[in-house]
Design a protein around this motif. Structure first.
Motif, PDB file in Angstrom:
ATOM      1  N   UNK B 431       0.848  -1.196   0.000  1.00 45.97           N
ATOM      2  CA  UNK B 431       0.000   0.000   0.000  1.00 45.97           C
ATOM      3  C   UNK B 431       0.878   1.237   0.000  1.00 45.97           C
ATOM      4  N   UNK B 432       0.587   2.142  -0.924  1.00 46.46           N
ATOM      5  CA  UNK B 432       1.291   3.434  -0.867  1.00 46.46           C
ATOM      6  C   UNK B 432       0.339   4.534  -1.297  1.00 46.46           C
ATOM      7  N   UNK B 433      -0.410   5.098  -0.336  1.00 47.82           N
ATOM      8  CA  UNK B 433      -1.371   6.152  -0.661  1.00 47.82           C
ATOM      9  C   UNK B 433      -0.651   7.374  -1.231  1.00 47.82           C
ATOM     10  N   UNK B 434      -1.354   8.122  -2.092  1.00 50.87           N
ATOM     11  CA  UNK B 434      -0.712   9.318  -2.651  1.00 50.87           C
ATOM     12  C   UNK B 434      -0.342  10.282  -1.511  1.00 50.87           C
ATOM     13  N   UNK B 435       0.795  10.892  -1.641  1.00 52.79           N
ATOM     14  CA  UNK B 435       1.298  11.720  -0.539  1.00 52.79           C
ATOM     15  C   UNK B 435       1.012  13.181  -0.797  1.00 52.79           C
ATOM     16  N   UNK B 436       0.673  13.910   0.265  1.00 52.09           N
ATOM     17  CA  UNK B 436       0.457  15.348   0.098  1.00 52.09           C
ATOM     18  C   UNK B 436       1.784  16.023  -0.195  1.00 52.09           C
ATOM     19  N   UNK B 471       3.423  -1.567   3.649  1.00 49.69           N
ATOM     20  CA  UNK B 471       3.359  -0.263   2.999  1.00 49.69           C
ATOM     21  C   UNK B 471       3.391   0.828   4.053  1.00 49.69           C
ATOM     22  N   UNK B 472       2.659   1.933   3.768  1.00 47.11           N
ATOM     23  CA  UNK B 472       2.649   3.027   4.746  1.00 47.11           C
ATOM     24  C   UNK B 472       1.323   3.749   4.674  1.00 47.11           C
ATOM     25  N   UNK B 473       1.010   4.485   5.693  1.00 46.53           N
ATOM     26  CA  UNK B 473      -0.182   5.315   5.672  1.00 46.53           C
ATOM     27  C   UNK B 473       0.109   6.620   6.402  1.00 46.53           C
ATOM     28  N   UNK B 474      -0.608   7.678   5.953  1.00 47.58           N
ATOM     29  CA  UNK B 474      -0.404   8.985   6.589  1.00 47.58           C
ATOM     30  C   UNK B 474      -1.272   9.055   7.842  1.00 47.58           C
ATOM     31  N   UNK B 475      -0.624   9.262   8.995  1.00 49.47           N
ATOM     32  CA  UNK B 475      -1.365   9.259  10.257  1.00 49.47           C
ATOM     33  C   UNK B 475      -1.836  10.649  10.644  1.00 49.47           C
ATOM     34  N   UNK B 476      -1.551  11.653   9.795  1.00 49.67           N
ATOM     35  CA  UNK B 476      -1.865  13.027  10.170  1.00 49.67           C
ATOM     36  C   UNK B 476      -0.813  13.534  11.144  1.00 49.67           C
ATOM     37  N   UNK B 549       6.185   1.179  12.512  1.00 45.36           N
ATOM     38  CA  UNK B 549       6.926   2.295  13.120  1.00 45.36           C
ATOM     39  C   UNK B 549       6.522   3.568  12.415  1.00 45.36           C
ATOM     40  N   UNK B 550       6.708   4.687  13.117  1.00 42.89           N
ATOM     41  CA  UNK B 550       6.275   5.963  12.533  1.00 42.89           C
ATOM     42  C   UNK B 550       7.465   6.887  12.344  1.00 42.89           C
TER      43      UNK B 550
END
Lengths: 129, 699
Positions: B431-436, B471-476, B549-550
């Motif tokens: 998973x690699x969501x589009x990044x801001x 993958x990664x996700x944006x945690x805000x 990990x973050x």
């Protein structure tokens, strides 16, 4: 009553090691069977009692130590010679195995000539019983 | 008897005889009167006896006297009168009216006996017994406490009261200097300053009291004989006289009790001075006891402190010993495991090589054997690489890059690497969501990929069938979470923390189930740690595991400034002050700072004591950090740190000392030091602290 059959049982979770020993023993004319785990070995032993067992120590679920212990507990199998073949190389392990009734202990990497000599001796002693 | 005989008797009488007329005018005095009063007869004849009045007998007495005698009765009483020369005297008098035959008073006759000697003797006895009582009381008071401060208070209180003095001070002698210990009324700053300004030689009276161990009186009247310092002291106290009483202990004068009075010095009788001496002896004894008590008390509390410290050190030592033993055990286990992991593939390589050498080898076996040799060699290489990697991480030799990272391409890279290796029973997805665009990840792409590879490798190993996704996700809030999740065998809660220990798998290896060398998770977790984060795991046996990990994102602006800062700091010079009096230690520190911090230049200054350190900080405004030894001549590191903290609140100070006492560490930190390191110094730790305090980015 299970009759002793003319073969050496190789017990090791490493396929490479099994293939190696199989090839080495075949080279000098021994029949072999391989087990990738202690439980596999246990059921095989019950079906066909081997003349000799080459046993690895560190294996999944049931270790070589535990298998050796069970063998020695059962009068039926207690007399089967066991050569331990392991990558462990410390004196404590050697001592422990001796106490448990292992016939010999070879550390990896193996000295194949010495191992073969020992296999021959123990295979013969079993047949003389 | 004839009249001459009467006259002779009167003239030779041992008592004074005086005759007045009815109005009180003296008509006759006998020679005894003249001898006693000093007046000649002709000087008093015709005058009133009140010429003798001293003013010390009450007017009431005189009135009563007149009432009695004019009423025709006899009067008995005592007078305090004054002689011609002004001297006072006491007399016992009988005054009787003299009447004529018709009962009319014609004269008064006074017969008076001089009782001065008796009165004074009585008074002396009384005073003496009063003094004895007072001294007894003082002795009891002195004995009522063995604490110094209250005792001095009592000494001063009783001394001034007993001697009827307005002021008092207790001085203690320190070498050639006298310090006021207590003063009544309260300590005067001027008195302190005066004693600080002048040493003992400027107070000859006090000096003589100390030397001779006798009471000495300093009188304002001897003005011309006083030194300026003494004049100042008398003036300061606004007194007529100061009595210096020595406080003598075991033959040594330890201090002076100074009592000040507005009475004229001539009024101090010999008795007074004797009492002073007795007073001083008692005070000295009490002070000695208090002194001993103070010392004993101090020793006791010191001893208690040392005991506490010792107990603490012992406890520390026990912990350290247990740690050392544990570390020893881990080291042995690590070596054993390493040996095992190396021997296993070695066995394959050497065994098959030997088989290949056999002349009887069947040709069709050759390929299989070589395959096994290659597989074992590869396994061996991985274990060697992993062990080296781990030891470099442990030694802090792995430096992370600070560059812009595209997490999507890192994740994709990992996926591509494993895709061909996944067993058919497994599915692998990422998973690699589009990044801001406003956020950028700054870090080390290679190491990030390495961590994910280790985690994915681990997940594949422990998932017999099912799926592995990562993958990664944006945690805000500027956080990016990287994760690797599997539906594998999972980990028991009790073993969750142990999985990051090296060779964990092999450590419990009698029941080892899966392949791999047991270093993957350790390496992954150490790298994540170095990235400033923590590798965490959640798992349920039988259901699967989640590793994550973050990492903190930076806004683009921050990111560009971070790289800009980097450009400035790269090769920048830092000026460091090393306060260290030992040359060898200084050279060691200088060498470490100048040659062991890659990419940065350090200019190292030396100060050999605390004073010099403070001076150097004043002189060099461009200092970036101070390494402060605690034990130094002239001024120690703690005082120096305190002063430097006042000059430069921003300047980092690292204290270092061979005293492994927490009290000292606390003192150093309280003085404003940022860190406290124990000697012998662990240079790696020191450099880590220096880097941290200077905020040097890890390269």
């Amino acid at each position: 009553m299970v009759n002793t059959e003319e073969y050496v049982l190789l017990v090791d979770d490493s396929q490479t090691n099994n293939v190696l020993l199989e090839a080495v023993l075949a080279e000098v004319g021994y029949e072999t069977a391989t087990a990738m785990s202690a439980s596999e070995a246990w059921s095989l032993i019950h079906k066909r009692r081997p003349r000799l067992i080459l046993l690895d120590l560190l294996m999944p679920k049931i270790s070589g130590f535990q298998l050796l212990e069970r063998l020695k507990e059962k009068p039926l199998f207690a007399q089967i010679p066991v050569i331990v073949v392991s990558a462990l190389s410390d004196a404590d392990t050697a001592m422990r195995l001796k106490e448990m009734g292992a016939d010999d202990f070879f550390s990896k990497p193996l000295n194949l000539q010495a191992l073969l000599k020992r296999v021959e001796e123990l295979y013969q002693s079993e047949s003389s019983l | 008897m004839n009249i001459d005989v009467y006259k002779l008797i009167i003239e030779n009488s041992p008592v004074s005889i005086l005759v007045t007329d009815v109005s009180g005018r003296i008509e006759y005095v006998n020679p005894k009167f003249c001898r006693l009063t000093g007046y000649r007869a002709e000087e008093v004849l015709g005058r009133n006896p009140r010429i003798l009045k001293s003013g010390q007998s009450s007017e009431e007495d005189y009135r009563q006297l007149w009432q009695v005698i004019s009423g025709g009765d006899e009067w008995h009483g005592e007078f305090v009168n004054r002689k011609k020369n002004g001297e006072l005297y006491y007399e016992s008098a009988i005054i009787t009216p003299v009447m004529n035959e018709v009962g009319k008073i014609t004269h008064y006759l006074g017969i008076k006996e001089d009782i001065t000697g008796r009165i004074l003797a009585q008074r002396a006895v009384m005073e003496h017994s009063n003094r004895l009582a007072a001294l007894l009381e003082v002795g009891q008071a002195f004995g009522s406490t063995i604490k110094m401060d209250p005792l001095l208070q009592i000494v001063l209180e009783h001394s001034t009261r007993m001697m009827v003095m307005e002021r008092g001070s207790i001085y203690f002698i320190y070498g050639n200097q006298v310090k006021v210990q207590l003063a009544k009324p309260a300590p005067l700053d001027e008195e302190k300053r005066l004693l600080k300004t002048y040493d003992l030689s400027h107070f000859p009276c006090m000096e003589s009291c100390i030397d001779t161990q006798e009471v000495v009186i300093l009188s304002k009247l001897d003005r011309e004989h006083l030194t300026p310092a003494e004049r100042a002291l008398v003036k300061l106290k606004g007194l007529q006289a100061v009595v210096f009483i020595p406080l003598v202990l075991d033959g040594k004068t330890l201090g002076v009790l100074a009592l000040g009075s507005s009475r004229s010095p001539s009024s101090f009788a010999k008795n007074d001075l004797e009492v002073c001496q007795v007073l001083a002896t008692q005070a000295s004894l009490a002070i000695k006891n208090a002194w001993l008590y103070q010392e004993a008390d101090k020793y006791a509390s010191d001893l208690e402190n040392y005991n506490h410290e010792l107990a603490r050190l012992n406890a520390d030592l026990k912990v350290q010993k247990a740690k050392a033993e544990e570390s020893d055990r881990l080291k042995t286990a690590f070596l054993q495991n390493m040996s095992h992991e190396i021997r296993t593939p070695m066995n394959g390589i050497m065994g098959f090589v030997e088989l290949l050498r056999m002349p009887s080898l069947k040709e069709e076996k050759r390929g299989l054997f070589i395959e096994h040799i290659a597989k074992s060699s590869n396994q061996l290489l991985i274990i060697v690489d992993d062990i080296l990697e781990l030891s470099r991480l442990d030694a802090g030799d792995v430096l992370l890059k600070e560059e812009q990272v595209n997490p999507a391409s890192v994740v994709k890279g990992v996926y591509e690497k494993f895709l061909s290796l996944v067993r058919p029973e497994l599915t692998l997805s990422y998973h690699s969501p589009p990044q801001r665009l406003s956020h950028t990840l700054i870090g080390d792409a290679f190491r990030l990929q390495q961590v994910l590879e280790k985690l994915v490798d681990n997940a594949l190993k422990f998932t017999p069938n099912g799926k592995v996704s990562f993958g990664y996700q944006n945690m805000g809030q500027g956080k990016l979470r990287f994760f690797v999740e599997d539906s594998g065998i999972g980990i028991e809660a009790s073993k969750l923390t142990a999985v990051f220990q090296p060779f964990y798998q092999v450590d419990l290896s009698e029941e080892r189930e899966y392949g791999g060398n047991g270093l993957g998770l350790t390496i992954a977790s150490r790298i994540v740690e170095q990235m400033g984060s923590v590798l965490l795991v959640e798992s349920k046996p039988g259901l699967g595991s989640l590793f994550y990990f973050e990492l903190a994102l930076q806004t683009s602006a921050e990111a560009s400034s971070a790289t800009a800062d980097l450009a400035v700091q790269e090769g920048a010079a830092y000026r460091i002050l090393v306060a260290e009096d030992d040359e060898v230690n200084f050279m060691l520190l200088q060498d470490a700072l100048m040659h062991r911090v890659e990419g940065y230049k350090f200019d190292v200054l030396q100060a050999r004591n605390g004073l010099e350190a403070v001076e150097k900080v004043k002189e060099s405004a461009d200092l970036s950090l101070v390494l402060m030894d605690i034990k130094m001549p002239l001024m120690d590191g703690i005082e120096a740190s305190r002063r430097i903290r006042e000059l430069r609140p921003d300047l980092p100070i690292v204290a270092q000392s061979a005293y492994a006492l927490t009290t000292e560490r606390d003192a150093a930190l309280e003085a404003g030091c940022d860190r406290y390191l124990f000697k012998p110094l662990d240079l790696t730790e020191l450099l880590r602290v220096v880097r941290e305090l200077l905020r040097l980015p890890v390269r």
